[in-house]
Design an enzyme around this catalytic site. Structure first.
Site: not given
Length: 349
Positions: A209, A217, A222, A226, A252
Site C-alpha cells: 500500500d 492526491n 489526481h 495517477d 493504492e
C-alpha cells in the site's frame, strides 16, 4: 476450408492465455505439417533479452514449462538465436532460418510495437504460399484475441493484472505448489539428506500500500496521483520475475504472487523493492514510500485466509511507522500479532 474454420473456432473459444496459445500452435503445426511448434516468451531483464520456451507441441503431446523456475539463465539468451535476434531488431513479421533437413520459422507477435511472445514452427513440410497466407490470417485473429484478453484482464491505468484475474492466477499457484509438495519420487528421496540443508522454496503473497496516498492526491491532484501509481507499477515490473504475478487491487493497493523462493529470499526481494520505491524520485511529488505485508501460501488453504494474513501484516506495518516490510509468521512468533482459534475459525486482534 472446414479445417481452417474449425481452428478459428477453437482459437477464439478460450478465455485463458495458455489454452489460446495451445490452440494456435496446434493449428499452425497441423496446417504446415511441422515436426513441432512452440510458444516462446520474450523476456527483457534490464538491457538483456531472453527467449524462454513456454509451451511446446510435438507428436500431439503438449508440454507447458514450469513457471516456478527462477529467472532466465544464460542458456536462454537471445544471443544463441542470431537469426531471431536480427529479425526482431528489424521488426520482421516472419523470420526464417535454414537448418539441416528443413527450416525454422519464427512469428513474432507484435502488439503496440511491443514483443512478449514469439511462435516457432520447426521443420514445416507444407511451407507453400497458400499455407502461409492462411497462417498469417490466423495470426491476425490470434493477435486481436490476445489484445481482447489483455484488455479484460489488465488494469487500464497501470497495465498490471486486475483484481478479477486474481482468483484464476492464485489457483494456478496453488496447483503448482500442491504438485511440488506431493511429488516424491525415488530420486527425490535419495536427495532428501542433501535437500534438508537447503532453504525450503515456497510461494508467497504480498499486499503493498502506498503510504499517505490521499495526501498526494489532495496536495498535488489526481493527475500526479495517477502518475505515482503508473511509476509504482513500472518499478514492480522491473523488480520481479516474469513468472511472478503483479496485480493492482484498486486505489493504492497492489498484490504480488511471488513464486518458488525461500522465506529469506522473499523477504530480501520485498525489502529491496520497498527501498527502490523510497529511493526513486517521483516528479513533483518527490519521495514516496510503501508498506508491505506478506504471508506464506499454503496450497491447502483458501485464498481469503492467506490474503487476510498478508493484510494483517500490512496493517501492522502501517500502524507502526509505515515504510516497512512485515512477515505475518514473524509477527505471530514475536507476539506482535495474536490469533485466537475458536469454532474452527481464527480471529485477529
Amino acid at each position: 476450408m472446414e479445417s481452417i474454420i474449425k481452428h478459428l473456432v477453437e482459437i477464439t473459444g478460450h478465455r485463458d492465455h495458455d489454452l489460446l496459445n495451445i490452440s494456435v500452435i496446434t493449428a499452425l503445426r497441423q496446417l504446415t505439417n511441422a515436426e513441432s511448434a512452440r510458444v516462446l516468451d520474450v523476456v527483457s531483464v534490464g538491457q538483456q533479452v531472453f527467449i524462454k520456451p513456454h509451451i511446446s507441441i510435438e507428436n500431439d503431446n503438449v508440454a507447458i514449462a514450469d513457471e516456478t523456475q527462477a529467472s532466465p539463465a544464460s542458456h536462454d539468451s537471445i544471443e544463441l538465436y542470431p537469426h531471431l535476434k536480427e529479425g526482431i531488431a528489424q521488426k520482421q513479421q516472419v523470420i526464417e532460418q535454414v537448418i539441416e533437413g528443413g527450416k525454422i520459422i519464427w512469428l513474432p507477435i507484435w502488439i503496440n510495437d511491443k514483443l512478449h511472445t514469439c511462435l516457432e514452427i520447426y521443420k514445416p513440410a507444407n511451407y507453400t504460399t497458400t499455407a502461409m497466407e492462411v497462417v498469417n490470417g490466423m495470426l491476425i485473429v490470434y493477435r486481436n484475441f490476445q489484445n481482447l484478453l489483455d484488455y479484460s484482464e489488465r488494469d487500464s491505468l497501470t497495465g498490471l493484472l486486475n483484481r478479477k484475474t486474481f482468483d484464476d492466477n492464485f489457483s494456478k499457484v496453488l496447483r503448482s505448489s500442491a504438485l511440488q509438495q506431493q511429488a516424491s519420487t525415488e530420486a527425490e528421496r535419495a536427495e532428501e539428506e542433501r535437500r534438508s540443508h537447503e532453504p525450503e522454496r515456497q510461494h508467497w503473497l504480498a499486499v503493498l500500500d502506498i503510504d499517505h496516498f490521499k495526501r498526494v492526491n489532495d496536495q498535488f491532484g489526481h493527475l500526479y496521483g495517477d502518475e505515482v501509481l503508473i511509476l509504482i507499477a513500472n518499478l514492480l515490473r522491473s523488480s520481479f520475475r516474469p513468472s511472478d504475478r503483479l496485480f493492482r487491487f484498486g486505489g493504492e493497493e497492489f498484490v504480488i504472487l511471488l513464486r518458488s523462493t525461500s522465506q529469506e529470499d522473499a523477504n530480501t526481494i520485498f525489502e529491496r523493492f520497498r527501498q527502490n520505491v523510497e529511493q526513486h524520485y517521483f516528479p513533483q511529488v518527490g519521495t514516496v514510500t510503501i508498506s508491505i505485508g506478506y504471508a506464506r501460501i499454503d496450497p491447502f488453504e483458501p485464498a481469503v485466509a492467506i490474503v487476510g494474513r498478508a493484510d494483517q501484516a500490512l496493517y501492522f506495518a502501517k500502524s507502526n511507522g509505515r515504510n516497512r516490510t512485515c512477515f505475518y509468521d514473524e509477527l505471530v512468533s514475536s507476539g506482535d500479532l495474536k490469533t485466537e482459534v475458536s469454532n474452527d475459525t481464527a480471529e485477529f486482534f
